[in-house]
Design a protein around this motif. Structure first.
Motif: not given
Length: 350
Positions: A276-292, A327-333
């Motif tokens: 088997s090559t199947e896995v579950k990946l977990a992306l924690l909120p503080f490991d994610a960045q809001l970008v363009a 999270t973000s330091t600015r308010r997106p729409a």
């Protein structure tokens, strides 16, 4: 010294439902431990088993080196505070708090002095002749807490004891409760459905799922190194992404994304069997960045909600069936096309 030692506890209810399965847990003297988990996970059953209200089908409960497995609740030397204040309305504050001392050999003067000391300890000095109907919710909960600790218990058990209170009172009592248990030297077990509360006040947290312990860790370790995809999702609102291993990393067909192995923590330990090559990946909120949206390596998403939280904005964005938190330091729409760029992914067997 009031260490709690649970060994191979099982609880099976009369209808055959498994309440607890193979629970083994050691709590050190003066430690503050929080039990968390989804509804039906077994956290209240575990607390009530420690208290003696639920009898285990198998296993043992030791407190301070003594086997209390078959001992009645009233003889376990424990104090307990419930979600509902359970303060008797026809009795004064002093009579409510002093009720457990009626079963001791203390003189009436000694009992009165102890009531006064305990009321002062919980911030109710001078309230002894008040009636519960004249008290606020927070004051009634202080009365319940005073009654739980007046007989010098070795262990304090809290069953959603703060959940009926509104903020900011709840936050104030959290702080007072932690300070009190440390000052008095109580070993404390606290059931809560509030993840933030558990992370804020506990020395260690026990995460339960379907009557089993999934992880025992400090709040810091629990946030950074959850031991299962379920814990990552429950504690941190992690996004769980099904993926397949490759020679260089992992690929998510659903998102059309590939990540190199140096981004994936515990990549080798999460490698499944060769078949088997199947896995579950977990992306924690503080490991994610809001970008363009067009940022290389970012997951395309649509912004669904923006919540202001004191010094930042809490962001929720979606891509098909996947929901991402960051999270973000600015308010997106709301409705904006955005990118979610992972900096670290945790990998677990599928």
């Amino acid at each position: 010294m009031s260490a709690i030692s649970l060994r191979e506890l099982d609880v099976t209810f009369p209808d055959g439902t498994k309440g607890l399965q193979d629970i083994s847990l050691d709590i050190t003297p003066h430690e503050f431990v929080a039990l968390v988990g989804p509804s039906g996970s077994g956290k209240t059953t575990l607390l009530r088993t420690i208290a003696g209200f639920v009898h285990p089908s198998a296993g043992t409960v030791h407190v301070g080196g003594k086997d209390l497995t078959g001992v009645a609740p009233e003889n376990r030397g424990m104090g307990m505070v419930f979600q509902q204040h359970a303060v008797w309305p026809h009795m004064s504050v002093a009579d409510n708090v002093g009720y457990p001392l009626k079963f001791t050999k203390d003189s009436s003067q000694s009992r009165k002095e102890k009531v006064q000391r305990t009321l002062a300890l919980v911030g109710l000095d001078g309230f002894d002749q008040r009636r519960p109907s004249s008290l606020s919710g927070g004051q009634r909960q202080r009365v319940a807490l005073a009654r739980a600790i007046i007989a010098d218990p070795t262990v304090l058990l809290l069953d959603e004891a703060l959940s009926a209170l509104d903020e900011p009172l709840r936050d104030i009592l959290r702080r007072e409760l932690v300070a009190l248990t440390k000052r008095v030297g109580l070993t404390t077990v606290h059931v809560t459905h509030d993840r933030s509360e558990a992370l804020a006040i506990a020395d260690r947290i026990v995460v339960l799922q379907e009557g089993r312990i999934e992880q025992i860790a400090t709040p810091e370790d629990l946030l950074v190194r959850p031991q299962s995809a379920h814990v990552a999702a429950f504690i941190s609102d992690a996004t769980i992404i099904p993926a397949e291993l490759s020679a260089d990393g992992a690929h998510s067909q659903a998102l059309g994304m590939t990540w190199e192995s140096d981004m994936i923590e515990d990549f080798s330990s999460a490698t499944p069997s060769p078949s088997s090559t199947e896995v579950k990946l977990a992306l924690l909120p503080f490991d994610a960045q809001l970008v363009a949206a067009d940022t290389p390596g970012a997951i395309a998403a649509t912004l669904e909600s923006v919540l202001f939280e004191r010094d930042h904005f809490s962001i929720t964005a979606t891509n098909g069936d996947f929901t991402f938190r960051t999270t973000s330091t600015r308010r997106p729409a709301i409705g904006d096309s955005v990118g979610i760029k992972p900096h670290r992914l945790l990998s677990y067997p599928a």
